[in-house]
Design a protein around this motif. Structure first.
Motif, PDB file in Angstrom:
ATOM      1  N   ILE A 129       0.831  -1.198   0.000  1.00 31.06           N
ATOM      2  CA  ILE A 129       0.000   0.000   0.000  1.00 31.06           C
ATOM      3  C   ILE A 129       0.868   1.252   0.000  1.00 31.06           C
ATOM      4  O   ILE A 129       2.018   1.240   0.443  1.00 31.06           O
ATOM      5  CB  ILE A 129      -0.945   0.048   1.226  1.00 31.06           C
ATOM      6  N   GLU A 130       0.277   2.335  -0.501  1.00 36.58           N
ATOM      7  CA  GLU A 130       0.848   3.670  -0.373  1.00 36.58           C
ATOM      8  C   GLU A 130      -0.156   4.502   0.409  1.00 36.58           C
ATOM      9  O   GLU A 130      -1.257   4.774  -0.074  1.00 36.58           O
ATOM     10  CB  GLU A 130       1.102   4.300  -1.735  1.00 36.58           C
ATOM     11  N   ILE A 131       0.207   4.868   1.633  1.00 39.36           N
ATOM     12  CA  ILE A 131      -0.688   5.674   2.459  1.00 39.36           C
ATOM     13  C   ILE A 131      -0.550   7.129   2.006  1.00 39.36           C
ATOM     14  O   ILE A 131       0.466   7.778   2.244  1.00 39.36           O
ATOM     15  CB  ILE A 131      -0.365   5.528   3.954  1.00 39.36           C
ATOM     16  N   VAL A 132      -1.587   7.625   1.349  1.00 42.02           N
ATOM     17  CA  VAL A 132      -1.506   8.950   0.734  1.00 42.02           C
ATOM     18  C   VAL A 132      -1.963  10.054   1.673  1.00 42.02           C
ATOM     19  O   VAL A 132      -1.727  11.238   1.404  1.00 42.02           O
ATOM     20  CB  VAL A 132      -2.324   8.998  -0.568  1.00 42.02           C
ATOM     21  N   GLY A 133      -2.616   9.696   2.778  1.00 44.62           N
ATOM     22  CA  GLY A 133      -3.074  10.702   3.720  1.00 44.62           C
ATOM     23  C   GLY A 133      -3.773  10.053   4.898  1.00 44.62           C
ATOM     24  O   GLY A 133      -4.160   8.879   4.847  1.00 44.62           O
TER      25      GLY A 133
END
Length: 298
Positions: A129-133
């Motif tokens: 995952i890429e936690i964008v916010g």
């Protein structure tokens, strides 16, 4: 110099019938693809079939300079060529590069253990995952989140401001191109309209072993019943409180010596594990919604 082989994950479901596995495996074999892992389930009671195939595909013969573009071209080509197979069997399907990181927005209130766990697992590469916010109705975790270099959005919520707060949330979902929202102990109930709009794209952690002990203070409810295990349930959010399709559950043994506060402390570990499993399985294409249930191919 020829490009390197690339890996993909194909997930599909359709009405059960003969020839599905043959059609999929034949399609891949004809294109020189090598199946790395395959999971399938035929639901005889419901007459439905589910499959997840992880495979390696030979890349187009291009130079390294165009590697990213070539990967996109190869994926698009496979999708276009598989479409007639999917249409023949009436499949719902998705094909994505293996290991592609899902763009995730986390939501949290005051309890930060699930947030901290997901931040750490994402940072060390344990989750795809890429936690964008991160969105919160409190300011408590701003320092932690910003230390990870992730934007923190404080959106207070009251009964009167709930529509406005949810509009801001949806604006962030669009702005960050969010694929999955994770409620990491976000202690606000999403509106029916938002839950319906985001169906299949919001995962919640409930600090109890559903369907038992719904609503507020489930560990205290469990203590009143003298439970011998405490658990946590990660599920998709729908319009019914704590009724969404279950993805993952985790339990830990307890006994009569545990006070309600002890159950809360023990339960934190179950919550973190159940939620991280659910996020991983969703983002790896292992979870397929089937009415009020899920099929998890792992």
């Amino acid at each position: 110099m020829a490009g390197q082989a690339r890996e993909y994950v194909l997930t599909l479901d359709c009405a059960e019938g003969p020839g599905i596995v043959y059609a999929v495996s034949g399609f891949l074999a004809e294109r020189g693809c090598d199946i790395v892992d395959i999971k399938q389930f035929g639901d005889r009671r419901g007459g439905h079939f589910f499959m997840r195939v992880h495979f390696e595909a030979p890349a187009s013969a291009h130079g390294a300079a165009g590697a990213d573009a070539d990967a996109d071209d190869d994926g698009d080509r496979l999708r276009a060529e598989f479409a007639p197979v999917a249409e023949r069997f009436g499949m719902e399907w998705k094909l994505r590069p293996e290991g592609e990181r899902t763009r995730v927005l986390l939501m949290v209130s005051k309890f930060g253990h699930c947030l901290n766990d997901l931040l750490f697992r994402a940072r060390v590469g344990e989750l795809p995952i890429e936690i964008v916010g991160v969105v919160s109705n409190h300011e408590d975790h701003r320092g932690l989140v910003e230390w990870h270099g992730i934007p923190y959005h404080h959106i207070p919520v009251t009964k009167e401001t709930k529509p406005e707060a949810e509009a801001k949330l949806l604006a962030l979902v669009d702005a960050y191109a969010v694929e999955l929202v994770v409620l990491a102990r976000y202690m606000q109930v999403l509106s029916d309209q938002l839950a319906t709009k985001m169906a299949g794209r919001v995962i919640n952690i409930h600090h109890s072993f559903l369907p038992s002990f719904k609503g507020a203070k489930p560990y205290h409810q469990a203590w009143e019943r003298g439970v011998k295990t405490v658990g946590a349930t990660a599920h998709y959010v729908n319009a019914e409180l704590d009724e969404g399709p279950i993805i993952a559950q985790q339990v830990i043994d307890v006994d009569h010596t545990h006070a309600p506060e002890d159950l809360v402390a023990v339960g934190r570990d179950a919550e973190c594990k159940a939620l991280s499993n659910a996020v991983r399985w969703h983002c790896e294409g292992r979870v397929i919604l089937s009415g009020s249930r899920t099929v998890v191919l792992r």
